[in-house]
Design a protein around this motif. Structure first.
Motif, PDB file in Angstrom:
ATOM      1  N   HIS A 102       0.838  -1.206   0.000  1.00 54.94           N
ATOM      2  CA  HIS A 102       0.000   0.000   0.000  1.00 54.94           C
ATOM      3  C   HIS A 102       0.873   1.256   0.000  1.00 54.94           C
ATOM      4  N   VAL A 103       1.311   1.708  -1.148  1.00 55.52           N
ATOM      5  CA  VAL A 103       2.172   2.893  -1.198  1.00 55.52           C
ATOM      6  C   VAL A 103       1.423   4.147  -1.652  1.00 55.52           C
ATOM      7  N   ASP A 104       0.116   4.034  -1.866  1.00 56.30           N
ATOM      8  CA  ASP A 104      -0.692   5.203  -2.211  1.00 56.30           C
ATOM      9  C   ASP A 104      -1.177   5.839  -0.917  1.00 56.30           C
ATOM     10  N   ARG A 105      -0.292   6.581  -0.256  1.00 56.55           N
ATOM     11  CA  ARG A 105      -0.579   7.174   1.056  1.00 56.55           C
ATOM     12  C   ARG A 105       0.314   8.388   1.263  1.00 56.55           C
ATOM     13  N   ASP A 106       0.085   9.125   2.326  1.00 56.51           N
ATOM     14  CA  ASP A 106       0.865  10.315   2.641  1.00 56.51           C
ATOM     15  C   ASP A 106       1.882   9.942   3.718  1.00 56.51           C
ATOM     16  N   PRO A 107       3.179   9.844   3.392  1.00 53.92           N
ATOM     17  CA  PRO A 107       4.164   9.450   4.403  1.00 53.92           C
ATOM     18  C   PRO A 107       4.268  10.446   5.549  1.00 53.92           C
ATOM     19  N   VAL A 108       4.059  11.718   5.250  1.00 52.47           N
ATOM     20  CA  VAL A 108       4.147  12.743   6.299  1.00 52.47           C
ATOM     21  C   VAL A 108       3.031  12.560   7.322  1.00 52.47           C
ATOM     22  N   ALA A 109       1.824  12.254   6.846  1.00 51.88           N
ATOM     23  CA  ALA A 109       0.697  12.033   7.763  1.00 51.88           C
ATOM     24  C   ALA A 109       0.968  10.845   8.679  1.00 51.88           C
ATOM     25  N   LEU A 110       1.575   9.795   8.147  1.00 54.59           N
ATOM     26  CA  LEU A 110       1.898   8.633   8.973  1.00 54.59           C
ATOM     27  C   LEU A 110       2.959   8.979  10.011  1.00 54.59           C
ATOM     28  N   LEU A 111       3.941   9.766   9.626  1.00 56.02           N
ATOM     29  CA  LEU A 111       4.960  10.183  10.595  1.00 56.02           C
ATOM     30  C   LEU A 111       4.355  11.039  11.700  1.00 56.02           C
ATOM     31  N   GLU A 112       3.454  11.941  11.330  1.00 58.92           N
ATOM     32  CA  GLU A 112       2.797  12.776  12.344  1.00 58.92           C
ATOM     33  C   GLU A 112       1.955  11.929  13.283  1.00 58.92           C
ATOM     34  N   LEU A 164       3.392  -2.853   4.106  1.00 61.20           N
ATOM     35  CA  LEU A 164       3.459  -4.308   4.134  1.00 61.20           C
ATOM     36  C   LEU A 164       2.095  -4.945   4.384  1.00 61.20           C
ATOM     37  N   ALA A 165       1.204  -4.202   5.020  1.00 61.99           N
ATOM     38  CA  ALA A 165      -0.137  -4.739   5.256  1.00 61.99           C
ATOM     39  C   ALA A 165      -0.864  -5.033   3.946  1.00 61.99           C
ATOM     40  N   GLY A 166      -0.378  -4.472   2.856  1.00 57.70           N
ATOM     41  CA  GLY A 166      -0.989  -4.724   1.557  1.00 57.70           C
ATOM     42  C   GLY A 166      -0.260  -5.760   0.732  1.00 57.70           C
ATOM     43  N   THR A 167       0.672  -6.501   1.359  1.00 54.13           N
ATOM     44  CA  THR A 167       1.431  -7.522   0.625  1.00 54.13           C
ATOM     45  C   THR A 167       0.984  -8.917   1.050  1.00 54.13           C
ATOM     46  N   GLU A 180       7.550 -12.715   7.208  1.00 55.25           N
ATOM     47  CA  GLU A 180       8.114 -12.092   6.010  1.00 55.25           C
ATOM     48  C   GLU A 180       8.393 -10.600   6.227  1.00 55.25           C
ATOM     49  N   TRP A 181       7.613  -9.945   7.099  1.00 54.48           N
ATOM     50  CA  TRP A 181       7.801  -8.512   7.297  1.00 54.48           C
ATOM     51  C   TRP A 181       9.209  -8.212   7.817  1.00 54.48           C
ATOM     52  N   ASP A 182       9.709  -9.042   8.719  1.00 55.51           N
ATOM     53  CA  ASP A 182      11.067  -8.833   9.238  1.00 55.51           C
ATOM     54  C   ASP A 182      12.101  -8.995   8.135  1.00 55.51           C
ATOM     55  N   VAL A 183      11.968 -10.037   7.326  1.00 51.19           N
ATOM     56  CA  VAL A 183      12.953 -10.281   6.274  1.00 51.19           C
ATOM     57  C   VAL A 183      12.912  -9.153   5.254  1.00 51.19           C
ATOM     58  N   LYS A 184      11.716  -8.667   4.940  1.00 50.29           N
ATOM     59  CA  LYS A 184      11.589  -7.595   3.952  1.00 50.29           C
ATOM     60  C   LYS A 184      12.161  -6.282   4.474  1.00 50.29           C
ATOM     61  N   ARG A 185      11.962  -6.000   5.762  1.00 53.03           N
ATOM     62  CA  ARG A 185      12.537  -4.759   6.303  1.00 53.03           C
ATOM     63  C   ARG A 185      14.057  -4.845   6.294  1.00 53.03           C
ATOM     64  N   LEU A 186      14.597  -6.027   6.571  1.00 54.16           N
ATOM     65  CA  LEU A 186      16.050  -6.201   6.547  1.00 54.16           C
ATOM     66  C   LEU A 186      16.611  -6.012   5.145  1.00 54.16           C
ATOM     67  N   VAL A 228       3.457  -2.786  14.056  1.00 53.95           N
ATOM     68  CA  VAL A 228       2.972  -4.050  13.486  1.00 53.95           C
ATOM     69  C   VAL A 228       1.522  -4.269  13.880  1.00 53.95           C
ATOM     70  N   SER A 229       1.224  -4.078  15.163  1.00 57.38           N
ATOM     71  CA  SER A 229      -0.140  -4.302  15.661  1.00 57.38           C
ATOM     72  C   SER A 229      -1.135  -3.301  15.086  1.00 57.38           C
ATOM     73  N   GLN A 230      -0.649  -2.143  14.673  1.00 60.21           N
ATOM     74  CA  GLN A 230      -1.546  -1.151  14.089  1.00 60.21           C
ATOM     75  C   GLN A 230      -2.059  -1.585  12.716  1.00 60.21           C
ATOM     76  N   PHE A 231      -1.285  -2.432  12.032  1.00 57.78           N
ATOM     77  CA  PHE A 231      -1.657  -2.785  10.661  1.00 57.78           C
ATOM     78  C   PHE A 231      -1.838  -4.288  10.442  1.00 57.78           C
ATOM     79  N   TYR A 232      -1.478  -5.090  11.453  1.00 54.99           N
ATOM     80  CA  TYR A 232      -1.725  -6.531  11.369  1.00 54.99           C
ATOM     81  C   TYR A 232      -2.496  -6.920  12.616  1.00 54.99           C
ATOM     82  N   LYS A 233      -3.704  -7.370  12.440  1.00 54.23           N
ATOM     83  CA  LYS A 233      -4.579  -7.618  13.582  1.00 54.23           C
ATOM     84  C   LYS A 233      -4.332  -9.013  14.161  1.00 54.23           C
TER      85      LYS A 233
END
Length: 471
Positions: A31-41, A78-81, A125-131, A326-331
């Motif tokens: 899911h890369v169609d988002r505002d990175p600044v809003a997520l940082l805030e 990653l929640a969209g992968t 997979e999320w850990d391996v992908k972040r690495l 992680v918990s915010q996007f993977y339930k």
């Protein structure tokens, strides 16, 4: 109690997961169609206000620094992968600088994952992908080029596959007791330059003790040690160098000393009795705020100084723990309600050996915290000094360490190894993912830079803030 599955049944489970989610699907960036600044805030909410600008200032120094501080953005993406639907306890922020050396309670120097602020149950997979993405972002930033950066990512993913295959052949206790010591690294890496660096790391770790830190962080005044104010890095919350606003609830609390005493007492209740008894040998000296890292800047982090009957020091760190990205996007449904306990449990499950003083508590104002020793024989990689060959080998080491952590935490080495398979299909897919996601990180970094230039976000460097206190 149900009978455990046989190895053949577990291998079949891994192969079935591959049928549901083919390995080539791991090239998706999400899911890369988002505002990175809003997520940082969103991620900065609740932090010390004047330190949020320092967080952004540290992230502004490079795309890799930005990547380190923006775990929430990648978790969102990653929640969209696709994933293999074999969730387990994961690190949640597994970039290449969140590995390092530290001493076990037996004083053996080991290499392991060493940051668990975002740990939670999630897709492995999320850990391996972040690495692997961190290796491409860092490799490009350090000037090694795209081809080398892809090689770094591939090496880490292949190392993960190879080591997971080995752990799939080991018994449960063998995996549990597995440690990767610096002596093991000397045996594993015959290259003279690498061996020289490992030996230098062993020597350096021996100097990073509480006794060595004492005179660097504190002064002896009127028969007592007092932590030295060096803003913005270290300061007393209610002192002249504080970076807290006057309306912050920590400054308006009526009984700060009583609050600290209550939190510490609650923390002691989470320790084993021998650890509690050991801490009774120490007398409290001082407590101060300490700014740490990149992504953690602005969260509430304190250091406490104690001394024993010989005046030998003990530093404990108290760090705020909020909900994992992680918990915010993977339930997942965890029975753990205290976020500090979440960090401690995740760290104990994933690490080969953990700090004996790990514990948690809830603060009087609703914030959750966890305790650990401050920088006891800890080493961090100096990737800026690594050649391309050395960074490739370091990436492979991180892949090895992560495989060990996942094999222990999930108890599913057989399933994971069966899913990944014997070919390099998984490594190739993750290399493509890492390259594409590094492109996205660089785009997000440009958006972040523009937000700082336009004044939407305030960014200040350490030296900028330090100058505010010059007389």
């Amino acid at each position: 109690m149900n009978a455990p599955l046989s190895p053949d049944e577990r291998r079949a489970r891994g192969r079935a997961a591959r049928d549901r989610t083919p390995r080539k699907q791991h090239t998706a960036v999400g899911h890369v169609d988002r505002d990175p600044v809003a997520l940082l805030e969103q991620n900065s909410a609740g932090r010390v206000k004047r330190l949020i600008a320092l967080r952004y200032g540290r992230m502004l120094t490079s795309p890799f620094a930005f990547y380190r501080g923006s775990a929430i953005i990648q978790a969102h993406d990653l929640a969209g992968t696709p994933d293999s639907d074999m969730p387990m306890q994961i690190c949640g922020d597994c970039h290449l600088v969140n590995f390092g050396g530290f001493a076990t309670p037996e004083r053996t120097l080991i290499f392991d994952v060493n940051d668990f602020d975002e740990t939670a149950v999630g897709p492995w997979e999320w850990d391996v992908k972040r690495l692997v993405a961190s290796l491409v972002v860092a490799g490009r930033h350090l000037g090694h080029g795209d081809a080398a950066a892809r090689r770094f990512a591939y090496g880490a993913a292949e190392s993960y596959r190879e080591r997971m295959a080995q752990y799939a052949q080991m018994g449960a206790l063998e995996v549990w007791y597995e440690k990767i010591s610096f002596e093991d690294l000397l045996d594993a890496y015959p290259d003279p330059d690498i061996r020289k660096r490992i030996k230098r790391g062993i020597e350096k770790a021996a100097t990073r003790t509480h006794e060595q830190m004492l005179t660097k962080l504190a002064d002896f005044e009127d028969g007592k040690w007092r932590i030295r104010d060096v803003p913005p890095g270290v300061f007393h919350v209610r002192g002249k160098s504080t970076l807290f606003d006057k309306d912050d609830d920590w400054l308006t609390h009526e009984d700060p000393q009583g609050a600290v005493a209550k939190v510490f007492t609650d923390y002691l209740d989470t320790l084993a009795s021998d650890r509690r008894d050991l801490l009774l040998n120490f007398v409290f000296q001082d407590i101060a705020f300490k700014v740490v890292g990149v992504g953690s800047v602005g969260t509430r982090c304190l250091i406490m100084l104690f001394v024993d009957h010989f005046g030998k020091p003990m530093f404990l760190q108290i760090k705020e723990a909020s909900k994992s990205v992680v918990s915010q996007f993977y339930k997942s449904h965890s029975p753990i309600k205290n976020q500090g306990q979440r960090v401690v449990v995740g760290q104990r499950v994933m690490q080969a050996a953990s700090d004996p003083f790990l514990g948690w508590a809830a603060g009087p104002l609703g914030r959750h915290v966890y305790f650990r020793q401050l920088r006891d024989m800890k080493l961090s990689p100096e990737i800026e000094l690594y050649s391309a060959d050395l960074l490739e080998q370091y990436g492979r080491l991180c892949g090895w360490v992560l495989a060990r952590a996942h094999a222990k935490a999930g108890g599913m080495a057989i399933e994971l190894s069966s899913y990944i398979g014997k070919s390099d299909a998984f490594a190739l897919a993750l290399t493509d993912y890492a390259t594409a996601y590094a492109d996205q990180v660089e785009k997000d970094f440009e958006v972040f830079q523009k937000a700082c230039r336009d004044g939407k976000l305030e960014a200040r460097s350490d030296s900028d803030i330090a100058s505010d206190f010059l007389v």
